[in-house]
Design a protein around this motif. Structure first.
Motif, PDB file in Angstrom:
ATOM      1  N   VAL A   1       0.781  -1.431   0.007  1.00 57.44           N
ATOM      2  CA  VAL A   1       0.079  -0.017   0.208  1.00 57.44           C
ATOM      3  C   VAL A   1       0.863   1.204  -0.019  1.00 57.44           C
ATOM      4  CG1 VAL A   1      -1.986   1.230   0.985  1.00 57.44           C
ATOM      5  CG2 VAL A   1      -1.890  -1.260   1.301  1.00 57.44           C
ATOM      6  N   VAL A   2       0.814   2.072  -1.073  1.00 55.59           N
ATOM      7  CA  VAL A   2       1.560   3.404  -1.306  1.00 55.59           C
ATOM      8  C   VAL A   2       0.524   4.464  -1.251  1.00 55.59           C
ATOM      9  CG1 VAL A   2       3.296   4.514  -2.561  1.00 55.59           C
ATOM     10  CG2 VAL A   2       3.328   1.901  -2.255  1.00 55.59           C
ATOM     11  N   THR A   3       0.825   5.557  -0.707  1.00 60.36           N
ATOM     12  CA  THR A   3       0.192   6.858  -0.665  1.00 60.36           C
ATOM     13  C   THR A   3       0.873   7.884  -1.263  1.00 60.36           C
ATOM     14  OG1 THR A   3      -1.145   6.005   1.204  1.00 60.36           O
ATOM     15  CG2 THR A   3      -1.325   8.314   0.770  1.00 60.36           C
ATOM     16  N   LEU A   4       0.287   8.667  -2.368  1.00 58.10           N
ATOM     17  CA  LEU A   4       0.904   9.652  -2.960  1.00 58.10           C
ATOM     18  C   LEU A   4       0.328  11.053  -2.429  1.00 58.10           C
ATOM     19  CD1 LEU A   4       1.343   8.193  -6.524  1.00 58.10           C
ATOM     20  CD2 LEU A   4       3.018   8.106  -4.511  1.00 58.10           C
ATOM     21  N   VAL A   5       0.771  11.824  -1.673  1.00 56.94           N
ATOM     22  CA  VAL A   5       0.293  12.931  -1.086  1.00 56.94           C
ATOM     23  C   VAL A   5       0.803  14.326  -1.812  1.00 56.94           C
ATOM     24  CG1 VAL A   5      -0.387  14.186   0.963  1.00 56.94           C
ATOM     25  CG2 VAL A   5      -0.233  11.756   0.861  1.00 56.94           C
ATOM     26  N   GLY A   6      -0.042  15.387  -2.303  1.00 59.86           N
ATOM     27  CA  GLY A   6       0.377  16.502  -2.768  1.00 59.86           C
ATOM     28  C   GLY A   6      -0.607  17.255  -3.598  1.00 59.86           C
ATOM     29  N   PRO A   7      -0.341  18.303  -3.989  1.00 55.59           N
ATOM     30  CA  PRO A   7      -1.325  19.309  -4.754  1.00 55.59           C
ATOM     31  C   PRO A   7      -1.951  18.480  -5.998  1.00 55.59           C
ATOM     32  CG  PRO A   7       0.624  20.536  -4.147  1.00 55.59           C
ATOM     33  CD  PRO A   7       0.899  18.996  -3.951  1.00 55.59           C
ATOM     34  N   PRO A   8      -3.125  18.924  -6.412  1.00 58.98           N
ATOM     35  CA  PRO A   8      -3.571  18.274  -7.719  1.00 58.98           C
ATOM     36  C   PRO A   8      -2.685  18.807  -8.965  1.00 58.98           C
ATOM     37  CG  PRO A   8      -4.859  20.402  -6.921  1.00 58.98           C
ATOM     38  CD  PRO A   8      -4.077  19.755  -5.868  1.00 58.98           C
ATOM     39  N   GLY A   9      -2.472  18.345 -10.053  1.00 56.88           N
ATOM     40  CA  GLY A   9      -2.038  18.745 -11.069  1.00 56.88           C
ATOM     41  C   GLY A   9      -0.626  18.401 -11.168  1.00 56.88           C
ATOM     42  N   VAL A  10       0.014  17.571  -9.884  1.00 51.31           N
ATOM     43  CA  VAL A  10       1.446  17.422 -10.079  1.00 51.31           C
ATOM     44  C   VAL A  10       1.851  16.077 -10.712  1.00 51.31           C
ATOM     45  CG1 VAL A  10       1.855  19.075  -8.184  1.00 51.31           C
ATOM     46  CG2 VAL A  10       1.282  16.733  -7.865  1.00 51.31           C
ATOM     47  N   GLY A  11       0.929  15.362 -10.976  1.00 50.51           N
ATOM     48  CA  GLY A  11       1.268  13.921 -11.698  1.00 50.51           C
ATOM     49  C   GLY A  11       1.154  12.905 -10.731  1.00 50.51           C
ATOM     50  N   LYS A  12       0.460  12.802  -9.767  1.00 45.56           N
ATOM     51  CA  LYS A  12       0.180  11.595  -8.938  1.00 45.56           C
ATOM     52  C   LYS A  12      -0.471  10.590  -9.633  1.00 45.56           C
ATOM     53  CE  LYS A  12      -2.090  13.706  -5.609  1.00 45.56           C
ATOM     54  NZ  LYS A  12      -2.153  15.322  -6.244  1.00 45.56           N
ATOM     55  N   THR A  13      -1.744  10.747 -10.235  1.00 42.62           N
ATOM     56  CA  THR A  13      -2.211   9.599 -10.998  1.00 42.62           C
ATOM     57  C   THR A  13      -1.398   9.062 -12.148  1.00 42.62           C
ATOM     58  OG1 THR A  13      -4.359  10.587 -10.330  1.00 42.62           O
ATOM     59  CG2 THR A  13      -4.497   9.113 -12.113  1.00 42.62           C
ATOM     60  N   SER A  14      -0.909   9.952 -12.925  1.00 42.00           N
ATOM     61  CA  SER A  14      -0.035   9.581 -14.120  1.00 42.00           C
ATOM     62  C   SER A  14       1.172   8.863 -13.534  1.00 42.00           C
ATOM     63  CB  SER A  14       0.348  10.586 -14.898  1.00 42.00           C
ATOM     64  OG  SER A  14       1.256  11.613 -14.262  1.00 42.00           O
ATOM     65  N   LEU A  15       1.712   9.106 -12.304  1.00 36.97           N
ATOM     66  CA  LEU A  15       2.598   8.382 -11.718  1.00 36.97           C
ATOM     67  C   LEU A  15       2.332   7.008 -11.422  1.00 36.97           C
ATOM     68  CD1 LEU A  15       5.823   8.699 -11.019  1.00 36.97           C
ATOM     69  CD2 LEU A  15       5.008   8.729  -8.601  1.00 36.97           C
ATOM     70  N   GLY A  16       0.959   6.832 -11.058  1.00 38.33           N
ATOM     71  CA  GLY A  16       0.761   5.398 -10.833  1.00 38.33           C
ATOM     72  C   GLY A  16       0.598   4.560 -12.056  1.00 38.33           C
ATOM     73  N   GLU A  17       0.174   5.128 -13.125  1.00 32.80           N
ATOM     74  CA  GLU A  17       0.589   4.306 -14.277  1.00 32.80           C
ATOM     75  C   GLU A  17       1.712   4.078 -14.866  1.00 32.80           C
ATOM     76  OE1 GLU A  17      -2.389   5.655 -17.537  1.00 32.80           O
ATOM     77  OE2 GLU A  17      -2.670   7.528 -16.282  1.00 32.80           O
ATOM     78  N   SER A  18       2.795   4.851 -14.686  1.00 32.13           N
ATOM     79  CA  SER A  18       4.070   4.612 -14.781  1.00 32.13           C
ATOM     80  C   SER A  18       4.746   3.812 -13.789  1.00 32.13           C
ATOM     81  CB  SER A  18       4.972   6.109 -14.598  1.00 32.13           C
ATOM     82  OG  SER A  18       4.293   7.090 -15.297  1.00 32.13           O
ATOM     83  N   ILE A  19       4.234   3.547 -12.588  1.00 34.94           N
ATOM     84  CA  ILE A  19       4.837   2.538 -11.736  1.00 34.94           C
ATOM     85  C   ILE A  19       4.091   1.206 -12.331  1.00 34.94           C
ATOM     86  CG2 ILE A  19       4.597   1.419  -9.411  1.00 34.94           C
ATOM     87  CD1 ILE A  19       4.435   4.431  -8.409  1.00 34.94           C
ATOM     88  N   ALA A  20       2.984   1.280 -12.722  1.00 33.23           N
ATOM     89  CA  ALA A  20       2.524  -0.177 -13.266  1.00 33.23           C
ATOM     90  C   ALA A  20       3.261  -0.549 -14.454  1.00 33.23           C
ATOM     91  CB  ALA A  20       1.071   0.084 -13.655  1.00 33.23           C
ATOM     92  N   ARG A  21       3.745   0.540 -15.325  1.00 32.08           N
ATOM     93  CA  ARG A  21       4.346   0.364 -16.405  1.00 32.08           C
ATOM     94  C   ARG A  21       5.831  -0.596 -16.186  1.00 32.08           C
ATOM     95  NH1 ARG A  21       5.982   2.697 -20.875  1.00 32.08           N
ATOM     96  NH2 ARG A  21       6.013   4.814 -19.853  1.00 32.08           N
ATOM     97  N   ALA A  22       6.473   0.432 -15.193  1.00 32.43           N
ATOM     98  CA  ALA A  22       7.725  -0.152 -14.620  1.00 32.43           C
ATOM     99  C   ALA A  22       7.753  -1.362 -14.073  1.00 32.43           C
ATOM    100  CB  ALA A  22       8.256   0.961 -13.498  1.00 32.43           C
ATOM    101  N   MET A  23       6.680  -1.884 -13.529  1.00 32.27           N
ATOM    102  CA  MET A  23       6.793  -3.117 -12.992  1.00 32.27           C
ATOM    103  C   MET A  23       6.122  -4.412 -13.814  1.00 32.27           C
ATOM    104  SD  MET A  23       5.012  -1.973  -8.939  1.00 32.27           S
ATOM    105  CE  MET A  23       5.621  -3.966  -8.418  1.00 32.27           C
ATOM    106  N   GLY A  24       5.460  -3.679 -14.957  1.00 31.01           N
ATOM    107  CA  GLY A  24       4.992  -4.991 -16.017  1.00 31.01           C
ATOM    108  C   GLY A  24       3.892  -5.226 -15.524  1.00 31.01           C
ATOM    109  N   ARG A  25       3.019  -4.480 -14.871  1.00 33.45           N
ATOM    110  CA  ARG A  25       1.672  -5.142 -14.456  1.00 33.45           C
ATOM    111  C   ARG A  25       0.462  -4.192 -15.222  1.00 33.45           C
ATOM    112  NH1 ARG A  25       1.846  -6.581  -7.955  1.00 33.45           N
ATOM    113  NH2 ARG A  25       3.684  -7.478  -7.973  1.00 33.45           N
ATOM    114  N   ASN A  26      -0.753  -4.678 -15.107  1.00 32.75           N
ATOM    115  CA  ASN A  26      -1.829  -4.053 -15.486  1.00 32.75           C
ATOM    116  C   ASN A  26      -2.113  -2.896 -14.530  1.00 32.75           C
ATOM    117  OD1 ASN A  26      -1.890  -5.881 -17.551  1.00 32.75           O
ATOM    118  ND2 ASN A  26      -3.730  -7.093 -16.707  1.00 32.75           N
TER     119      ASN A  26
END
Length: 275
Positions: A49-74
């Protein structure tokens, strides 16, 4: 999992955010080390369980997608804004007209695998009783919904995003200031979430507000997108320094990340061009 490739993916998808990307790579390195050594988790059965905290518009959601790609997961995103009833997460009973599986079960089904990266977006928004369901998922690794279906989330990576406390971002900052003073996110997290919920978090990653220097680079990237569209129409765009300064001034709001800049470009540039 190749850590060098993971970093390349994070760098390709996100400009700046070096502190954040360092934390993510460290997190992935620890997971890899544990997997290589076959170190089993002794204290809990759930996935990470990882929590990304910060202002909107700084890339939290898109970073989640990048983590999935980096891990080779859906990857699958679960929007939590507007959730007021635990049944929306767990699912309604079969006797309920139009009953459907809850959002968690639907996310796992949509991901199409048992080890996806599941992003729980805006986790601060649901009603407090909703977190009891998350406690079961994070603590036991399983969730039995109201229709009797048991969802296995032990191998998933759960990423939560939150804007909590960002009302304090940017207070007293001018355009030339550096938004280095972060809100007391620890205070806001402890105020909003119960201790047993916070104890389930493996990692809390803090995003800083975007600096004017970072926004200047983002402007180049967004203008490049506009230029590419104009090139298809055999048009050329040249932006002088005065125009750049206007866009940056109108688009700089530390509490809202890069989104105001995109709106400024639309309002001051692309819409007038379309007319």
């Amino acid at each position: 999992l190749d850590l060098a490739t993971a970093r390349e993916i994070l760098d390709a998808d996100h400009y700046g955010l070096d502190d954040v990307k360092d934390r993510i790579v460290e997190f992935l390195a620890v997971r890899k080390l544990r997997a290589d050594r076959d170190v089993a988790e002794q204290t809990r059965a759930a996935g990470t369980v990882v929590t990304l905290v910060g202002p909107p518009g700084v890339g939290k959601t898109s970073l989640g997608e990048s983590i999935a790609r980096a891990m080779g997961r859906n990857f699958v995103r679960v929007a939590l804004g507007g959730v007021r009833d635990e049944a929306e997460i767990r699912g309604h009973r079969r006797t309920y007209v139009g009953s459907q599986p809850g959002r968690i079960a639907r996310a796992i089904i949509e991901a199409g695998s048992m080890n996806p990266v599941v992003l729980l977006d805006e986790v601060q928004k649901p009603a407090p009783e909703v977190f009891d369901t998350f406690l079961q998922v994070f603590g036991e690794g399983r969730l039995t919904d109201s229709q009797g279906v048991t969802m296995d989330g032990r191998h998933a990576v759960w990423i939560m995003t939150s804007n909590i406390g960002t009302g304090d971002v940017g207070k007293g900052l001018g355009f030339t200031a550096q938004p280095d003073q972060l809100p007391d996110y620890d205070f806001h997290l402890k105020k909003h979430f119960r201790p047993e919920f916070l104890n389930r978090l493996d990692e809390v990653v803090i995003f800083k507000a975007l600096s004017p220097q970072t926004l200047d680079i983002i402007l180049d990237l967004q203008i490049a997108e506009v230029t590419a569209r104009l090139t298809d129409q055999r048009l050329k765009l040249l932006l002088d320094q005065g125009a750049r300064e206007l866009l940056l001034r109108e688009g700089y709001e530390p509490a809202y990340g890069a989104r105001p800049l995109r709106r400024a470009i639309q309002r001051l540039l692309t819409r007038p061009l379309s007319n």
